[in-house]
Write an enzyme that holds these catalytic residues in place. Structure first.
Site, mmCIF file in Angstrom:
data_model
loop_
_atom_site.group_PDB
_atom_site.id
_atom_site.type_symbol
_atom_site.label_atom_id
_atom_site.label_comp_id
_atom_site.label_asym_id
_atom_site.label_seq_id
_atom_site.Cartn_x
_atom_site.Cartn_y
_atom_site.Cartn_z
ATOM 1 N N LYS A 66 -130.356 -14.333 95.827
ATOM 2 C CA LYS A 66 -129.507 -15.307 95.137
ATOM 3 C C LYS A 66 -129.278 -16.548 95.986
ATOM 4 O O LYS A 66 -129.475 -17.681 95.514
ATOM 5 C CB LYS A 66 -128.170 -14.645 94.790
ATOM 6 C CG LYS A 66 -127.096 -15.597 94.299
ATOM 7 C CD LYS A 66 -125.803 -14.875 94.026
ATOM 8 C CE LYS A 66 -125.256 -14.224 95.276
ATOM 9 N NZ LYS A 66 -124.852 -15.229 96.297
ATOM 10 N N THR A 67 -128.871 -16.344 97.229
ATOM 11 C CA THR A 67 -128.599 -17.481 98.105
ATOM 12 C C THR A 67 -129.880 -18.251 98.395
ATOM 13 O O THR A 67 -129.874 -19.481 98.470
ATOM 14 C CB THR A 67 -127.960 -16.993 99.417
ATOM 15 O OG1 THR A 67 -126.772 -16.258 99.120
ATOM 16 C CG2 THR A 67 -127.611 -18.163 100.320
ATOM 17 N N GLN A 111 -121.734 -7.557 89.428
ATOM 18 C CA GLN A 111 -120.888 -7.642 90.620
ATOM 19 C C GLN A 111 -119.615 -8.438 90.348
ATOM 20 O O GLN A 111 -119.005 -8.981 91.267
ATOM 21 C CB GLN A 111 -121.668 -8.277 91.774
ATOM 22 C CG GLN A 111 -122.865 -7.448 92.220
ATOM 23 C CD GLN A 111 -123.548 -8.024 93.449
ATOM 24 O OE1 GLN A 111 -123.045 -7.919 94.577
ATOM 25 N NE2 GLN A 111 -124.698 -8.627 93.242
ATOM 26 N N ARG A 120 -124.693 -2.247 99.144
ATOM 27 C CA ARG A 120 -124.554 -2.838 100.488
ATOM 28 C C ARG A 120 -125.520 -2.168 101.467
ATOM 29 O O ARG A 120 -125.786 -2.704 102.539
ATOM 30 C CB ARG A 120 -123.128 -2.659 101.031
ATOM 31 C CG ARG A 120 -121.995 -3.291 100.246
ATOM 32 C CD ARG A 120 -122.244 -4.720 99.876
ATOM 33 N NE ARG A 120 -122.822 -4.821 98.557
ATOM 34 C CZ ARG A 120 -123.429 -5.911 98.085
ATOM 35 N NH1 ARG A 120 -123.557 -6.978 98.848
ATOM 36 N NH2 ARG A 120 -123.934 -5.934 96.861
ATOM 37 N N ASP A 174 -122.472 -21.034 92.889
ATOM 38 C CA ASP A 174 -122.826 -19.707 93.404
ATOM 39 C C ASP A 174 -121.802 -18.694 92.882
ATOM 40 O O ASP A 174 -120.657 -19.042 92.589
ATOM 41 C CB ASP A 174 -122.802 -19.762 94.934
ATOM 42 C CG ASP A 174 -123.370 -18.519 95.585
ATOM 43 O OD1 ASP A 174 -124.028 -17.729 94.879
ATOM 44 O OD2 ASP A 174 -123.163 -18.334 96.795
ATOM 45 N N GLU A 175 -122.211 -17.424 92.765
ATOM 46 C CA GLU A 175 -121.305 -16.354 92.348
ATOM 47 C C GLU A 175 -120.561 -16.721 91.061
ATOM 48 O O GLU A 175 -119.336 -16.571 90.949
ATOM 49 C CB GLU A 175 -120.290 -16.042 93.466
ATOM 50 C CG GLU A 175 -120.903 -15.706 94.819
ATOM 51 C CD GLU A 175 -121.462 -14.287 94.881
ATOM 52 O OE1 GLU A 175 -121.561 -13.647 93.821
ATOM 53 O OE2 GLU A 175 -121.800 -13.836 95.982
#
Length: 745
Positions: free
Chosen positions: A41-42, A258, A609, A227-228
């Site tokens: 994503k980043t 998420q 994670r 983002d997010e």
């Protein structure tokens, strides 16, 4: 760089997969990227910004890129500079709150604020709301201050100002709350202060009331990136819609799986309905995971697939290897902690850095038993989510001096440090100052600094004059352009703050002194790294700092944090503990399907994670609310096929009973006899009796004095075994089993 050949070579240098590449080069309007956990994503967001700057010729100044942590923003900025070779100084990239604060510093006068307005944190807000309640004669036993703040926050996140609510309350409580909201906002305005919610909602109000200001920012921000996006609330949605509605160049990335922050206003609908809010949206789905093993992904995919409210996606990886996911049942929380401590020590023996290990749990309270065991075994750990550095008393005192220097109307900061260190200024003096200030239409601090004779007379006059002289010196120093660290050093010297700590040779005072010195160090570094920035800039950064911004992965310390804090992080080995109904999902969410789905997403976040190893655990009984409670495995585990994990039952390891002592709801026998030489238990339990006392949950018993009863809970072992019994008189009693002489019925 305008031809497709150059564009292709530029993109090839970014190492993107096909879907990521398509998302980066597309320029046909709104874009939505569903980016599953660990799918880059980043990377794709950073590549998009770099592509806009390097290939399409967009100036950094024309890009608005919002994220949710200062740490993520700094990493993205650094990466963009590396890719483009162009300084990112003009790029607007940061958290929603920091960039809105930047807009408000510019436009403060339009809203009737000064550019040096203060930003109040949670503790400051609580002080203001209590002040308002006292003014309105509302007792805390009838309305909790934090509850009122939560309601006010909901109004603000929905962008409903207090003046629009007047006359709308139906019940007495609603009317009182609206009244408190209005007074609360007036107190903030008088102090030239905003709370966190105000930073965004005030920009919304600014854009609504001043179309010319809105148009100016729309012309500046020709590209809006977020983002997010699944974590945005209604106010943040309004903000990006305002900015993007003219050029339609909006690019958002996020993962609905998420979305775990509804309790602070996040709306999963923002990402799921994005294509309806922005017609013509091009949607991409990233499913190739670069973080976790396939065994971890299969487990996580199975968990989240039961949710109905989600965009369909299934993570996969080309990585090989990875151990099987393990789900372990323990007798209780102490055995769980002790066993995991031993496993962590084994990882250390295999030269696996402890910094690449995480223990994740649902609530902060669960950390205690793990902390005790880790300390006993000399295992270093970092606890994320404890008291933040900037929340410590001595640090807030020091910061309050600096805030008051920057904003003379900051009443909360003034009240905090007026008598710190002690100057003989009591509550009566402060009340007199407040009355004088109200009569003159100014702040208490302004009354003091004006040298008002009426304010400085009396027994407290000497202390007030000392306070005034301290700030005269600090104001002169600031006027000369002194850096913040020099101003703080003079304050500490002039007030004698550090001298008092040094004189008190206690462990607590030494710790506080070390914290003050660390703040000075931080200011020195900040001043060196931010030439030209002012004291107000530093105070803004401090106000907007989050716990996770200060977290640094330590190669020699285990990471312990809640599932919420772990979002966005990754570790080689993850221990996901306390997976029981009542914890995850939380008992208070049992009757709300949407909240159950969010709890499932939280479980999914914890699972993803892990890079190589994921170990989940649950217990048969856990100490909660001062009692040993029977627990059941989380319902989310039952959603996963048994073929996707290896189940291990350790609940019998430390027990050698002649027969089962009681039955858990899960149906497994849970005896209570302890083996003294058990290797798992030894780090926590030692010197236990071999005597066996047997009870079971729900068992009917008879007591010589209290009569018939029912066993509700069992705690301790051997001679320390205790039972909690509900007797026929309606009272619960906890008794030592060896003295109670209970007879089984």
């Amino acid at each position: 760089m305008n031809d497709s050949k150059n564009a292709g070579s530029f993109i090839d240098g970014l190492v993107l997969n096909d879907v990521q590449r398509e998302a980066v080069v597309y320029d046909g309007g709104p874009q939505l990227v569903f980016a599953g956990a660990g799918t880059g994503k980043t990377r794709v967001l950073t590549a998009k910004i770099a592509y806009l700057i390097k290939h399409t010729g967009v100036y950094p100044y024309n890009i608005f890129a919002a994220t949710f942590t200062n740490k993520a923003a700094a990493q993205m900025r650094e990466r963009i500079e590396q890719i483009t070779g162009i300084p990112s100084t003009g790029l607007w990239i940061g958290t929603f709150h920091s960039m809105c604060a930047r807009i408000l510093r510019r436009e403060a006068h339009t809203l009737g604020y000064t550019p040096a307005f203060s930003i109040y944190d949670d503790a400051d807000q609580l002080s203001v709301i209590k002040k308002v309640m006292k003014l309105l004669h509302i007792e805390e036993r009838t309305a909790q201050p934090k509850h009122l703040l939560n309601i006010i926050s909901r109004y603000k996140n929905a962008c409903i100002p207090c003046d629009e609510l007047e006359g709308t309350g139906r019940t007495f409580f609603e009317k009182e709350t609206i009244n408190v909201y209005g007074h609360y906002q007036r107190e903030l305005k008088a102090a030239m202060a905003m709370d966190f919610d105000d930073l965004i909602t005030n920009v919304i109000y600014l854009f609504r009331k001043h179309p010319a200001v809105l148009e100016a920012y729309q012309n500046q921000f020709k590209n809006v990136l977020v983002d997010e996006y699944q974590d945005t609330n209604l106010a943040q949605f309004y903000l990006v819609r305002f900015l993007a509605q003219k050029h339609k160049r909006i690019f958002v990335v996020g993962d609905d799986d998420q979305s775990i922050y509804s309790w602070r206003g996040a709306k999963i609908e923002n990402i799921l309905s994005f294509d309806k809010q922005f017609p013509g949206t091009k949607t991409y789905t990233l499913e190739q995971n670069y973080r976790s093993s396939q065994t971890v992904l299969d487990f996580a995919n199975s968990v989240i697939s039961t949710n109905k409210t989600r965009a369909q996606k299934k993570l996969w990886t080309s990585k090989s290897g990875g151990s099987a996911v393990v789900v372990t049942r323990y007798l209780d929380d102490r055995q769980e902690a002790a066993s995991i401590a031993l496993k962590i020590m084994e990882l250390g023996k295999k030269n696996i850095p402890l910094g690449d290990v995480a223990v994740l749990y649902r609530t902060n309270a669960q950390s205690r038993v793990f902390e005790e065991v880790l300390r006993k075994n000399n295992i270093r750990y970092i606890l994320v989510g404890g008291i933040s550095f900037y929340e410590r008393k001595e640090i807030k005192d020091a910061i309050a001096y600096l805030r008051l220097l920057a904003n003379p109307k900051d009443s909360i900061s003034c009240e905090r440090i007026l008598n710190v260190p002690a100057r003989g200024i009591g509550e009566k003096t402060q009340e007199r100052l407040a009355a004088l200030a109200a009569g003159k239409g100014c702040s208490m601090f302004e009354v003091i600094m004006a040298g008002d004779a009426a304010a400085l007379e009396g027994r407290a006059g000497k202390g007030l004059e000392e306070f005034r002289q301290v700030f005269i010196g600090l104001r002169d120093l600031a006027a000369k352009g002194a850096p913040p660290d020099e101003i703080l050093s003079q304050m500490l010297s002039d007030t004698g703050y550090t001298d008092l700590l040094a004189e008190d040779d206690s462990e607590e005072s030494r710790a506080r002194l070390e914290n003050i010195n660390e703040l000075l160090n931080a200011l020195v570094v900040w001043s060196d790294e931010n030439p030209g920035k002012t004291l107000s800039d530093f105070l803004e950064e401090v106000s907007l700092a989050a716990d996770i911004d200060g977290w640094k992965q330590n190669g020699d310390a285990v990471n312990m944090m809640t599932l919420h804090s772990a979002k966005g992080l990754e570790f080689r080995t993850v221990f996901l503990v306390g997976l029981e109904d009542g914890l995850i999902p939380s008992r208070q969410n049992f009757d709300d399907e949407s909240k159950i789905e969010e709890e499932c997403r939280l479980f999914y976040v914890g699972s993803t994670r892990a890079r190589e190893s994921l170990e989940c655990s649950h217990v048969n009984n856990r100490l909660r609310f001062g009692m040993r409670l029977d627990m059941e495995p989380s319902r989310f585990i039952s959603c996963v096929p048994a073929s996707l994990y290896r189940f291990v039952d350790r609940s019998m390891d430390c027990l050698t009973p002649p027969r089962p002592a009681f039955q858990s709801r899960a149906g497994a026998p849970v005896p209570v006899r302890i083996k003294k030489d058990d290797p798992v238990r030894q780090p926590v339990y030692d010197d236990f009796s071999q005597e066996t006392v047997q009870y079971r949950m729900g068992q009917l018993v008879m007591h010589g004095k209290y009569g018939r009863g029912k066993v509700l809970a069992i705690s301790g072992f051997g001679p320390d075994l205790q039972v909690t019994v509900l007797f026929q008189d309606g009272n619960r009693r906890r008794m030592m089993a060896k003295f109670a002489n209970l007879q089984a019925l």
